[in-house]
Design a protein around this motif. Structure first.
Motif, PDB file in Angstrom:
ATOM      1  N   ALA A 150      10.022  -1.683   2.365  1.00 51.12           N
ATOM      2  CA  ALA A 150       9.701  -1.637   3.792  1.00 51.12           C
ATOM      3  C   ALA A 150      10.932  -1.258   4.596  1.00 51.12           C
ATOM      4  O   ALA A 150      10.951  -1.422   5.814  1.00 51.12           O
ATOM      5  CB  ALA A 150       9.150  -2.970   4.286  1.00 51.12           C
ATOM      6  N   ALA A 173       5.214  13.368  -1.326  1.00 48.47           N
ATOM      7  CA  ALA A 173       5.889  12.474  -0.391  1.00 48.47           C
ATOM      8  C   ALA A 173       5.210  11.120  -0.467  1.00 48.47           C
ATOM      9  O   ALA A 173       3.991  11.031  -0.649  1.00 48.47           O
ATOM     10  CB  ALA A 173       5.820  13.020   1.032  1.00 48.47           C
ATOM     11  N   VAL A 186       6.933  -0.146   7.219  1.00 45.42           N
ATOM     12  CA  VAL A 186       6.657   1.093   6.496  1.00 45.42           C
ATOM     13  C   VAL A 186       7.998   1.640   6.014  1.00 45.42           C
ATOM     14  O   VAL A 186       8.923   1.806   6.801  1.00 45.42           O
ATOM     15  CB  VAL A 186       5.953   2.116   7.396  1.00 45.42           C
ATOM     16  CG1 VAL A 186       5.553   3.344   6.596  1.00 45.42           C
ATOM     17  CG2 VAL A 186       4.740   1.502   8.076  1.00 45.42           C
ATOM     18  N   SER A 187       8.088   1.909   4.739  1.00 49.50           N
ATOM     19  CA  SER A 187       9.361   2.349   4.156  1.00 49.50           C
ATOM     20  C   SER A 187       9.744   3.743   4.609  1.00 49.50           C
ATOM     21  O   SER A 187       8.900   4.540   5.023  1.00 49.50           O
ATOM     22  CB  SER A 187       9.263   2.347   2.639  1.00 49.50           C
ATOM     23  OG  SER A 187       8.532   3.471   2.198  1.00 49.50           O
ATOM     24  N   ALA A 188      11.026   4.037   4.495  1.00 45.51           N
ATOM     25  CA  ALA A 188      11.466   5.429   4.600  1.00 45.51           C
ATOM     26  C   ALA A 188      10.800   6.231   3.486  1.00 45.51           C
ATOM     27  O   ALA A 188      10.439   5.680   2.450  1.00 45.51           O
ATOM     28  CB  ALA A 188      12.985   5.499   4.486  1.00 45.51           C
ATOM     29  N   PRO A 189      10.630   7.519   3.684  1.00 50.66           N
ATOM     30  CA  PRO A 189       9.911   8.304   2.678  1.00 50.66           C
ATOM     31  C   PRO A 189      10.780   8.728   1.488  1.00 50.66           C
ATOM     32  O   PRO A 189      11.994   8.862   1.603  1.00 50.66           O
ATOM     33  CB  PRO A 189       9.460   9.543   3.460  1.00 50.66           C
ATOM     34  CG  PRO A 189      10.481   9.706   4.522  1.00 50.66           C
ATOM     35  CD  PRO A 189      10.911   8.304   4.896  1.00 50.66           C
ATOM     36  N   VAL A 211       5.376   7.060   1.381  1.00 48.04           N
ATOM     37  CA  VAL A 211       5.921   5.909   2.096  1.00 48.04           C
ATOM     38  C   VAL A 211       5.125   4.701   1.622  1.00 48.04           C
ATOM     39  O   VAL A 211       4.005   4.824   1.131  1.00 48.04           O
ATOM     40  CB  VAL A 211       5.823   6.027   3.637  1.00 48.04           C
ATOM     41  CG1 VAL A 211       6.706   7.142   4.164  1.00 48.04           C
ATOM     42  CG2 VAL A 211       4.400   6.162   4.115  1.00 48.04           C
ATOM     43  N   ILE A 245       1.313   5.112   0.510  1.00 47.83           N
ATOM     44  CA  ILE A 245       0.654   6.266   1.112  1.00 47.83           C
ATOM     45  C   ILE A 245       1.289   7.505   0.494  1.00 47.83           C
ATOM     46  O   ILE A 245       2.465   7.790   0.700  1.00 47.83           O
ATOM     47  CB  ILE A 245       0.820   6.278   2.637  1.00 47.83           C
ATOM     48  CG1 ILE A 245       0.256   4.988   3.244  1.00 47.83           C
ATOM     49  CG2 ILE A 245       0.157   7.496   3.242  1.00 47.83           C
ATOM     50  CD1 ILE A 245       0.406   4.900   4.760  1.00 47.83           C
ATOM     51  N   VAL A 257       3.702   0.837   2.701  1.00 51.85           N
ATOM     52  CA  VAL A 257       3.458  -0.232   3.670  1.00 51.85           C
ATOM     53  C   VAL A 257       3.591  -1.543   2.916  1.00 51.85           C
ATOM     54  O   VAL A 257       2.885  -1.773   1.940  1.00 51.85           O
ATOM     55  CB  VAL A 257       2.053  -0.125   4.290  1.00 51.85           C
ATOM     56  CG1 VAL A 257       1.835  -1.243   5.296  1.00 51.85           C
ATOM     57  CG2 VAL A 257       1.842   1.236   4.935  1.00 51.85           C
ATOM     58  N   LEU A 309       0.859  -1.178   0.000  1.00 50.34           N
ATOM     59  CA  LEU A 309       0.000   0.000   0.000  1.00 50.34           C
ATOM     60  C   LEU A 309       0.896   1.229   0.000  1.00 50.34           C
ATOM     61  O   LEU A 309       1.696   1.438   0.915  1.00 50.34           O
ATOM     62  CB  LEU A 309      -0.887   0.030   1.251  1.00 50.34           C
ATOM     63  CG  LEU A 309      -1.748   1.279   1.410  1.00 50.34           C
ATOM     64  CD1 LEU A 309      -2.897   1.279   0.412  1.00 50.34           C
ATOM     65  CD2 LEU A 309      -2.309   1.380   2.826  1.00 50.34           C
TER      66      LEU A 309
END
Lengths: 268, 268, 268
Positions: free
Chosen positions: C120, C40, C59-62, C42, C26, C44, C24
């Motif tokens: 992630a 921006a 959750v990945s770094a942005p 990130v 975001i 999931v 996902l």
């Protein structure tokens, strides 16, 4: 979110670093038939500066509570009463805060040694009560995990606000209080703060001026009562891009380091 | 989300603890032209109780699968057939479940030793098939990581439901079965359950009664066939706040501990 | 999201494994009055294959940046110029990619040794500039954390695209370049790629054909210039389910392993 570059002259290599940050609050709330609002928040926070200790994003512990008739009761990842006192963060400069020397609670002995919302962490699993009515605000917080109890009170009249904050800890190094006052007249803003941190005192003076189409310049000077440390200073600006904000600044720390940054921040 | 306080008389300090929890399911699904629904879920879960081991929130491993014509096939972070049997959780009391002594699969030897959806963890990366039609339900699950195979079957007729659940593990300590029956007449509900956990048997009797404007009282007694352990009991209530629920209870564990809680839970 | 089964004949037990994955993104963005888009993201991401090392989601770094007039500037968890070159991933087969032997940058010496978005994880906190206009594309990326600088350029004319990619690392093992060309005529697609990885060369030839109601078959052969290793091959298909896609394939790695998979992927 925000991104830009950060400069730190205390680093021996890579003084100029890439910086970026992402923040998303996930809020849920429901209002009962009797008018009580129950709410919960977690925050998704990520970002990195430079090359050391790169991390992925995290999801904070929740803050869960209720609001009714000017009162808020919250548990978990609490905001904290010292942190939340009006005026504590006044004078902040730059994209990133540049060391946050403008806070009279931050000294060369300790910084951020009070309860506050942890953006991607566990927080303190505390409890707090917040009250606001007709310009008067009060906030009491307690965290069993850190054994800290804090209280703030503030009063807003027209363009001016005065506030006091106090924290008591089982660890006496966490004992501290602060007084702040700030306000604005036309395009100018001024503020003062004075704080005591387990006996170590610090003051701050800050001001800002707005110009033309969305430009604001902010500056502060602050100094703690420790022999041989420098005066803190900061000078920064923000400029509206009509939906995003260009921000930058330069600051000098009590330890003699010069920090600077430049970048853009925006909300979505 | 929910928040409140939890009491545990087996603790030597801080028997009364702050509790809060946040749950957000992130669901995605798509339906094909031929009527097959494909779905995926992860759960964002966070919260803390007391001061020990405070953690931030986490995102669960996904459950991904498909549904068509009463059949559901899912993989990954599966629900598990023993866990999902109707009536297994009947009799639950309080805000937090208070030790979950009402489950006949939980004993002083082991608790929750079956596959279930992990709210902020990895789960078992298993596979399951669920079928329901005209009051009849069946559920078969298998997790290679835990070497557990489980099956449940249930039948609902009017206000009454009976169910059986069975789990077989390579670790024989995970072998267990349970039978449940429950139903309601007017404002009253009753249920019974009997289970065997690798030879250790446990029974439960539960009942509930609803009063006036949204108040329900629930109670259970349960006992495992181990010499010297106490009877489990629980007594709890929920009261509707018209959008949120006030919940609380008291329970006694087989080990002789008294637990209690009180708080509010709400959905958003 | 996707789910299915994966087969790996190099495993001594459990050659057939359950696979599932959830993604996902975001995304947040804002456009200023002057037409600059700030964005921006990130991600999931979660999922597991088989029974080893099961994990929850992360959750990945942005990745944070801005776009204006065909230019994109991004920082943080960058896409990377080598990774993003058109044609690099052409010929991919199966539900999961089956070892990604179709990439001429992956060899028996190293694989995926270039900057790319970490789904992630932390990524490289780099910076990149991307330009596209009238069929021409260019992409320059740099990651201080890995000391990698990469560049790609591509040109699209009608149904055909040619591209070149180059990466230079302080670690010379990361030095590599690749050329790709690909296109389609009617229901058929073809592509070629050639790459050099710090002196180790590899080529790939791939093709695809579409049939009837939404079925496509894809195949590739690829070989690196290392004595004694096998030719890579892959053969896969996708079939539209009218909202989801059935996908499967079989591939042989340079090391002689046979991989296969079958499952469904879908977006939501």
């Amino acid at each position: 979110a925000r991104f830009g570059v950060v400069y730190d002259d205390s680093l021996t290599t890579d003084e100029l670093q890439i910086h970026n940050r992402f923040t998303l609050n996930i809020d849920g709330s429901v209002e009962t038939d009797s008018g009580i609002e129950f709410f919960a928040r977690v925050r998704v926070r990520g970002g990195n500066t430079g090359v050391a200790g790169l991390t992925n994003s995290g999801v904070s512990a929740p803050r869960v509570g209720m609001s009714v008739a000017g009162f808020t009761l919250a548990t978990g990842n609490i905001l904290g009463a010292y942190e939340s006192a009006p005026g504590i963060y006044d004078g902040a400069v730059g994209l990133t805060g540049l060391g946050w020397g403008n806070l009279v609670g931050n000294t060369t002995v300790a910084a951020f040694d009070w309860d506050s919302f942890s953006s991607a962490g566990a927080g303190s699993n505390g409890v707090e009560v917040i009250y606001s009515n007709a310009g008067f605000g009060a906030h009491l917080s307690h965290s069993p995990s850190n054994d800290r109890t804090a209280l703030n009170a503030s009063y807003n009249f027209g363009d001016w606000t005065v506030a006091g904050a106090y924290q008591d800890g089982t660890t006496t190094a966490n004992d501290k209080w602060a007084l702040t006052a700030g306000g604005s007249f036309g395009n100018f803003g001024v503020g003062v703060a004075f704080g005591d941190n387990d006996g170590l005192q610090k003051w701050r003076l800050n001001g800002s001026a707005s110009f033309g189409a969305g430009t604001t310049v902010t500056a502060y000077v602050a100094e703690e009562d420790t022999a041989g440390v420098d005066m803190n200073y900061g000078l920064g600006f923000t400029h509206s891009l009509g939906g995003a904000v260009l921000a930058g600044g330069v600051a000098g720390t009590a330890g003699g380091t010069t920090l600077a940054d430049l970048g853009v921040r925006f909300s979505f």
